[in-house]
Design a protein around this motif. Sequence first.
Motif, PDB file in Angstrom:
ATOM      1  N   GLY A   1       0.813  -1.125   0.178  1.00 18.18           N
ATOM      2  CA  GLY A   1       0.049   0.038   0.058  1.00 18.18           C
ATOM      3  C   GLY A   1       0.892   1.342   0.091  1.00 18.18           C
ATOM      4  N   LEU A   2       0.189   2.482  -0.006  1.00 16.84           N
ATOM      5  CA  LEU A   2       0.748   3.655   0.003  1.00 16.84           C
ATOM      6  C   LEU A   2       1.288   4.127   1.417  1.00 16.84           C
TER       7      LEU A   2
ATOM      8  N   GLN B   1       8.276  11.312   2.725  1.00 18.45           N
ATOM      9  CA  GLN B   1       8.585  10.775   1.412  1.00 18.45           C
ATOM     10  C   GLN B   1       7.307   9.855   1.086  1.00 18.45           C
ATOM     11  N   SER B   2       6.667  10.021   0.031  1.00 17.32           N
ATOM     12  CA  SER B   2       5.617   9.154  -0.463  1.00 17.32           C
ATOM     13  C   SER B   2       6.368   7.932  -0.965  1.00 17.32           C
ATOM     14  N   VAL B   3       6.037   6.595  -0.710  1.00 11.79           N
ATOM     15  CA  VAL B   3       6.586   5.193  -1.391  1.00 11.79           C
ATOM     16  C   VAL B   3       5.425   4.207  -1.486  1.00 11.79           C
TER      17      VAL B   3
ATOM     18  N   ALA C   1       2.531   2.635  -8.741  1.00 12.49           N
ATOM     19  CA  ALA C   1       3.672   3.679  -8.283  1.00 12.49           C
ATOM     20  C   ALA C   1       4.251   4.320  -9.271  1.00 12.49           C
ATOM     21  N   GLU C   2       4.606   3.526 -10.295  1.00 13.91           N
ATOM     22  CA  GLU C   2       5.154   4.225 -11.611  1.00 13.91           C
ATOM     23  C   GLU C   2       4.060   5.247 -12.229  1.00 13.91           C
ATOM     24  N   LYS C   3       2.782   5.171 -12.189  1.00 10.21           N
ATOM     25  CA  LYS C   3       2.080   5.822 -12.595  1.00 10.21           C
ATOM     26  C   LYS C   3       2.030   7.344 -11.983  1.00 10.21           C
ATOM     27  N   PHE C   4       2.233   7.259 -10.598  1.00 12.62           N
ATOM     28  CA  PHE C   4       2.345   8.257  -9.649  1.00 12.62           C
ATOM     29  C   PHE C   4       3.632   8.939  -9.392  1.00 12.62           C
ATOM     30  N   ASN C   5       4.629   8.226 -10.013  1.00 15.66           N
ATOM     31  CA  ASN C   5       6.026   8.554  -9.762  1.00 15.66           C
ATOM     32  C   ASN C   5       6.568   8.180  -8.162  1.00 15.66           C
ATOM     33  N   LEU C   6       5.983   7.131  -7.836  1.00  9.52           N
ATOM     34  CA  LEU C   6       6.512   6.829  -6.366  1.00  9.52           C
ATOM     35  C   LEU C   6       7.509   5.677  -6.327  1.00  9.52           C
ATOM     36  N   PRO C   7       8.572   5.817  -5.507  1.00  3.28           N
ATOM     37  CA  PRO C   7       9.490   4.842  -5.324  1.00  3.28           C
ATOM     38  C   PRO C   7       8.699   3.466  -4.754  1.00  3.28           C
ATOM     39  N   VAL C   8       9.551   2.522  -5.178  1.00  2.00           N
ATOM     40  CA  VAL C   8       8.962   1.268  -4.577  1.00  2.00           C
ATOM     41  C   VAL C   8       9.853   0.412  -3.507  1.00  2.00           C
ATOM     42  N   LEU C   9       9.193   0.182  -2.284  1.00  2.68           N
ATOM     43  CA  LEU C   9       9.994  -0.515  -1.287  1.00  2.68           C
ATOM     44  C   LEU C   9       9.517  -1.806  -1.084  1.00  2.68           C
ATOM     45  N   THR C  10      10.298  -2.817  -1.325  1.00  4.24           N
ATOM     46  CA  THR C  10       9.861  -4.215  -1.034  1.00  4.24           C
ATOM     47  C   THR C  10      10.788  -4.738   0.164  1.00  4.24           C
ATOM     48  N   LEU C  11       9.806  -5.514   0.958  1.00  5.92           N
ATOM     49  CA  LEU C  11      10.302  -6.278   2.174  1.00  5.92           C
ATOM     50  C   LEU C  11      10.186  -7.739   2.002  1.00  5.92           C
ATOM     51  N   LEU C  12      11.324  -8.361   1.974  1.00  7.08           N
ATOM     52  CA  LEU C  12      11.326  -9.874   1.682  1.00  7.08           C
ATOM     53  C   LEU C  12      11.372 -10.773   2.847  1.00  7.08           C
ATOM     54  N   ASP C  13      10.403 -11.678   3.214  1.00 16.65           N
ATOM     55  CA  ASP C  13      10.441 -12.442   4.303  1.00 16.65           C
ATOM     56  C   ASP C  13       9.437 -13.667   3.897  1.00 16.65           C
TER      57      ASP C  13
END
Length: 320
Positions: free
Chosen positions: A98-99, A105-107, A144-156
Amino acid sequence: MQYLDFEQPIADLEKKIDELNELSVGDDVLKPEIERLRKKADQLRESIFSNLTRWQRVQLARHPERPYTLDYIELMCDDFIELYGDRYHADDKAMVGGLATIDGQSVMVIGHQKGRDTKSRQYRNFGMANPEGYRKAHRLMEMAEKFNLPVLTLLDTPGAYPGLEAEERGQAEAIARNLKLMAVLEVPIITVVIGEGASGGAIGIGMGNDVYMMENTWYSVIAPESCSSILWKTWEYKEQAASALKLTAKDLLELKIIDGIIPEPLGGAHRDHRASADAVKKQILKSLKKLAKMKPDKLVDHRIDKYSSMGVWETAGKTS
């Protein structure tokens, strides 16, 4: 506090400290002995955790009290609006996203989510996402690309869900589509391994410009137990398999698979959720600042060059 088998000497000392604390209520007679035992416990913990085997780090990555994705989001983010569903089949509870904002900083945050008790583990499918989970992640990355937001992914995750129904709904195709998208996504992608990073289940949301691992995590094409069962037809050689796989953060940094290691509190991330989240947040903000200077086409080139240069190969000459 739940202790792992190699932590038993520390557990014994801390139990003794608790017993003495109960006896010394309002009395300073036992205070010197309590302090002596605390120092001894700290020294023992430092000694044990400075010489961990690869298998012991795997155990720490799986510790049931480690912070999970939603814990990190709560501790790092100013706010979070969870988004649901893949718009094809269902909402996968093993994949959350989600946002959010981190220090203003929005991500777009996406990550695997495990459960802490039997009921929540079943609800979250033990952190093993179905195709709809990866398709939800795909939808959020496009947003995220549409609104020019960085993507943060957390792997587990111990891996993508291997059930028949997941295969019928296109598990491999869903992961492949994510890899194709992440290769050319025109916004920064930051990936952090916060626990287990197993196989396609992890890389399915893990192709980042910056990839970091927490100190006591693992990232590999296969879990040690599965590797042992294939090579030795039994899980009994999981420790040897973990050693051979070179799956720790230190190993992957040496192999240039990741960009850095995020330190954990002494004893593991489960010992101090706040300190762990602060360390992750610090690295995320640093990466966001660096990647914000790169133009969209350069972000794509950076990502493609990064993954194209991994591994070692030789070009065979002509045979006579």
